[in-house]
Write an enzyme that holds these catalytic residues in place. Structure first.
Site, mmCIF file in Angstrom:
data_model
loop_
_atom_site.group_PDB
_atom_site.id
_atom_site.type_symbol
_atom_site.label_atom_id
_atom_site.label_comp_id
_atom_site.label_asym_id
_atom_site.label_seq_id
_atom_site.Cartn_x
_atom_site.Cartn_y
_atom_site.Cartn_z
ATOM 1 N N CYS A 15 0.856 -1.189 0.000
ATOM 2 C CA CYS A 15 0.000 0.000 0.000
ATOM 3 C C CYS A 15 0.888 1.232 0.000
ATOM 4 O O CYS A 15 2.111 1.149 0.113
ATOM 5 C CB CYS A 15 -0.933 0.003 1.209
ATOM 6 S SG CYS A 15 -0.069 0.197 2.772
ATOM 7 N N CYS A 18 3.523 1.800 2.584
ATOM 8 C CA CYS A 18 4.820 1.150 2.377
ATOM 9 C C CYS A 18 5.769 2.088 1.631
ATOM 10 O O CYS A 18 6.936 2.242 2.003
ATOM 11 C CB CYS A 18 4.644 -0.140 1.580
ATOM 12 S SG CYS A 18 3.722 -1.432 2.432
ATOM 13 N N ASP A 468 -1.494 10.786 -28.805
ATOM 14 C CA ASP A 468 -0.728 10.335 -29.956
ATOM 15 C C ASP A 468 -1.613 10.462 -31.197
ATOM 16 O O ASP A 468 -2.841 10.498 -31.076
ATOM 17 C CB ASP A 468 -0.297 8.882 -29.741
ATOM 18 C CG ASP A 468 0.384 8.298 -30.960
ATOM 19 O OD1 ASP A 468 1.302 8.941 -31.488
ATOM 20 O OD2 ASP A 468 -0.015 7.198 -31.390
ATOM 21 N N ASP A 671 -1.074 4.217 -28.333
ATOM 22 C CA ASP A 671 -1.325 2.807 -28.649
ATOM 23 C C ASP A 671 -0.087 2.063 -29.097
ATOM 24 O O ASP A 671 -0.141 0.868 -29.347
ATOM 25 C CB ASP A 671 -2.383 2.697 -29.746
ATOM 26 C CG ASP A 671 -1.823 3.064 -31.118
ATOM 27 O OD1 ASP A 671 -1.010 4.007 -31.183
ATOM 28 O OD2 ASP A 671 -2.188 2.405 -32.105
ATOM 29 N N ASP A 675 4.939 4.928 -27.545
ATOM 30 C CA ASP A 675 4.203 5.711 -26.545
ATOM 31 C C ASP A 675 4.421 5.206 -25.124
ATOM 32 O O ASP A 675 4.053 5.884 -24.160
ATOM 33 C CB ASP A 675 2.694 5.664 -26.841
ATOM 34 C CG ASP A 675 2.352 6.220 -28.211
ATOM 35 O OD1 ASP A 675 2.946 7.242 -28.587
ATOM 36 O OD2 ASP A 675 1.497 5.633 -28.894
#
Length: 798
Positions: A15, A18, A468, A671, A675
């Protein structure tokens, strides 16, 4: 030695507490200059003065806190993650079994005897054994973490949990040896239950992280394992340009001649020494042979041969690049039409795919930290609970003296223990994930996968969306955008006949632009025949014989060099190019009969999505590796004012970072592999589900299918879920706050404390899902894809 930087993949983080504990520990360590912790990817980046602290000491800090440093080898790291998962499951089974037994004993005691206090020493001892077994068996690692945190003055969830667990243990001992009517079994039960709850929450988190990002390994898998190393060769047919022969091919369909067309560059004709070797054995200067359809195994320079190469792995652009001697090629890109002899120019960390992998890893570790709302509450709640418990005990020792009574040790102990038990933030810990589960289910019903808490937490603050171009705003494949039939051509400028001529000439071509022409003709019902002769001129176009006529289809510059007069169509060529289209001329028997403008079509909902962004006060920005002219034309069509073109993968990430440095919250939509670093760097990375696995694995949100409108759907769902999280936290904090205040009276029985915890969790559950159930949406944590199956763009772009 100066400042050194080390990056570790860390096991055991569950979590954001931490991550905060690790940051605090390093910031209190002499010689450490800076530290960045990514909880989402379990990575820590430490900058330190090597003259003041050694690498061993830096690693020992993590190990002392109870975390593990995974092997840098990605395959071994995955094995370690699987081992951690097995250990987590074993702990949960042990602790869960103890909890079930304790719950059964308590139920039997209350139902059968009708009492809250045990009258059986045997039951007390059995419950004590289960408490000790749970705390010092499967829960031992929690104590080690709590001890190391306390030693450094860090108060975190491990410290609070152990305070509650030991409080339950102490309460049970008081019942055994001091107070006859103390609820011994219930206090021992508290130690078992809260330890089990913590193990369950960490195991759930571990499952999510183990199943999550394998992006870097998938990225490196794009590179072939072996390559054909050429150690010596003679002049061969494979050294000729790939389009010098096969002028008389025929076929019975538009693809009948494709195999024959590829045979024109046989890579083995006269080679004297070709061996297949592991790619890792190649050195700079080695030469490798790459046949059509194969992935290029190395970064290098073309020595001879000509071909088209799909470099979308680097640029994301769908139209392939023409390659000839002295041109550079990138490992992982796909060779398409001709055979290439490539000389290796980079290896190891200098190779493109390894550089992108490094960019992804570094971007993860450096990703701007997000302070979760729950953490802001718990940061003050943890020390407050410990202080209140201490004050409650002291109060009942001192206060009775004011009215002439003796110190009430029993009531003070009960009060302190009850405060610690009620102070364990069960509902607070569930408030955020329950709201996210609700939002995730709602998103799934719209074909959106929300993969991380950041996707919800940051959504309300997003003020820039970077998109993009290829495959995101556009379809991601070349298509004919405009066909222009020219007056004065041999066929009289009739568009259908011009298209039939072009399609016949391209019927045997393997080039993606040829596919675009054929698909355009097919969509319009144009009939065309196979050519009598065909010759592919790599990088220029095709020459074919159609119905006895000489037909050329290709670049205007090539046609001009072939003696075709294109001056009369110069204005049309420039108009199409200003639109960002690739122009091919079509000639028949020396006359220019038409022009084809080929580009990447814009998605139908792109302009509407951009309008939704601007209406919501979000600034859209387009970023692409394509040229400025094409980028500007696409941006103008969809309504984007800010454009960044000719941008490389690492530069995309840098542009995102600059926006963040300017105080902006940024979402990135993409995509492609190019990227991936930017998706990781952005506050929220959004991948198009029809894109590459690398982009998807690097993102916080995945849009199933290719609908761009999902970007704003995800933003709206994330914003709503964050609002629901705030409501849950308010409800949970109210229960914990009231409970702790009531516990200070020393009158709250452990059974009622646990009932209060159940009520607080129930309130959070009701707030998270009641509205969803009443509206008929259901509670869905799976995926319901509205826009078709998840696809992948891959291969050679065909």
């Amino acid at each position: 030695m100066g400042t050194t930087q080390e990056q570790f993949n860390v096991g055991g983080m569950s979590c954001s507490f931490c991550a905060e504990s690790i940051e605090k520990a390093y910031r209190r360590t002499d010689g450490v200059a800076d530290v960045d912790v990514s909880l989402a990817h379990e990575e820590v980046l430490v900058q330190y003065d090597a003259d003041r602290i050694s690498e061993v000491d830096v690693k020992d800090t993590l190990r002392d806190l109870g975390y593990t440093i995974r092997d840098p080898d990605k395959e071994k790291r995955y094995e370690e993650q699987q081992a951690e998962l097995a250990d987590g499951k074993r702990r949960l089974v042990l602790a869960g079994s103890a909890s079930i037994v304790v719950a059964a004993l308590m139920s039997w005691m209350i139902i059968v005897t009708g009492r809250f206090e045990s009258e059986s020493l045997a039951m007390d001892l059995v419950t004590l054994a289960l408490a000790l077994g749970t705390m010092f068996g499967p829960g031992r690692y929690i104590k080690e973490k709590a001890y190391q945190s306390l030693r450094r003055g860090i108060l975190n969830q491990h410290v609070l949990l152990e305070a509650g667990a030991f409080a339950g243990l102490l309460g049970g001992f008081l019942g055994l040896f001091v107070f006859a009517d103390f609820p011994t079994v219930h206090f021992f039960a508290v130690s078992v239950f809260i330890t089990t709850y913590h193990i369950l929450s960490e195991y759930t988190s571990l499952i999510v992280r183990t199943r999550a990002s394998q992006a870097v390994q998938s990225l490196l898998d794009l590179r072939p394992d072996t390559a054909r190393r050429v150690t010596s060769e003679a002049r061969s047919a494979s050294d000729r340009p790939s389009g010098e022969s096969n002028g008389d091919q025929k076929g019975s369909s538009k693809r009948a001649g494709s195999d024959a067309a590829c045979e024109q560059s046989d890579p083995r004709a006269d080679e004297t020494s070709v061996e297949e070797v592991p790619v890792n054995d190649l050195d700079v200067g080695d030469r490798v042979r790459v046949k059509p359809g194969e992935s290029i195994p190395v970064d290098g320079e073309v020595v001879n041969g000509e071909s088209t190469v799909d470099e979308s792995v680097a640029t994301g652009e769908s139209i392939p690049e023409e390659k000839s001697p002295d041109d550079e090629v990138i490992g992982g890109s796909v060779n398409q039409t001709g055979t290439l002899l490539v000389e290796m120019t980079a290896t190891g960390e200098d190779a493109f795919l390894n550089q992108v992998a490094h960019e992804i890893e570094e971007a993860r570790a450096m990703k701007p930290g997000i302070i979760k709302l729950a953490d802001r509450v718990l940061r003050y709640f943890v020390p407050a609970v410990l202080i209140i418990a201490t004050l409650a005990f002291v109060f009942w020792l001192v206060a009775p003296l004011a009215w002439g009574a003796d110190p009430n040790v029993r009531r003070g102990a009960f009060a302190a223990l009850a405060v610690l038990v009620l102070g364990y933030p069960c509902a607070l810990g569930m408030a955020t994930p329950l709201a996210l589960i609700r939002g995730g289910g709602k998103a799934a019903n719209r074909g959106i996968l929300m993969r991380s808490g950041d996707a919800f937490q940051v959504s309300p603050d997003i003020d820039h969306v970077v998109l993009d171009k290829t495959g995101t705003i556009t379809v991601g494949a070349p298509a004919v955008s405009e066909a222009v039939a020219l007056e004065g051509g041999t066929r009289g400028g009739i568009e259908s006949e011009m298209l039939a001529t072009a399609a016949s000439a391209e019927a045997f071509s393997e080039h993606p632009l040829a596919d675009a022409v054929l698909e355009y003709a097919d969509e319009r019902g144009i009939d065309y025949d196979d050519p009598e002769g065909f010759d592919s001129m790599t990088g220029r176009g095709v020459r074919a014989t159609v119905d006895g006529d000489d037909v050329l289809v290709g670049k205007p510059e090539w046609l001009d060099g072939e003696g075709i007069d294109i001056s009369g169509a110069a204005d049309e060529v420039q108009r199409l190019q200003r639109r960002g289209l690739t122009v091919s001329g079509v000639t028949r028997d020396g006359d220019l009969v038409g022009l084809l403008g080929i580009g990447d079509g814009i998605k139908g909902d792109a302009a509407a999505t951009v309008r939704r962004m601007t209406d919501a006060g979000i600034t859209p920005v387009m970023i692409t590796g394509d040229n400025q002219r094409t980028a500007a034309a696409v941006a103008e069509e969809v309504g984007i004012d800010r454009v960044m073109a000719d941008v490389l993968p690492d530069e995309k990430r840098e542009e995102i970072g600059r926006l963040q440095d300017g105080g902006h919250r940024v979402a990135m939509v993409g995509d492609g592999i190019n990227d991936a670093p930017a998706l990781t760097q952005a506050d929220i990375g959004i991948a198009i589900g029809a894109g590459t696995d690398i982009a998807i694995e690097s993102a916080d949100i995945v849009l199933m299918g290719d609908r761009l409108g999902g970007v704003m759907d995800a933003h709206e769902i994330g914003t709503e879920s964050y609002r629901k999280t705030r409501q849950n936290l308010a409800a949970a904090f109210a229960f914990n706050g009231i409970g702790v205040a009531a516990a200070t009276t020393g009158l709250v029985h452990p059974v009622f404390a646990m009932i209060a915890m159940v009520l607080s969790v129930s309130a959070v559950l009701a707030n998270s899902f009641a509205g969803q159930l009443l509206s008929g949406e259901g509670v869905n944590t799976g995926f319901s894809v509205e826009n078709g199956d998840v696809g992948r763009r891959g291969g050679n772009g065909r």
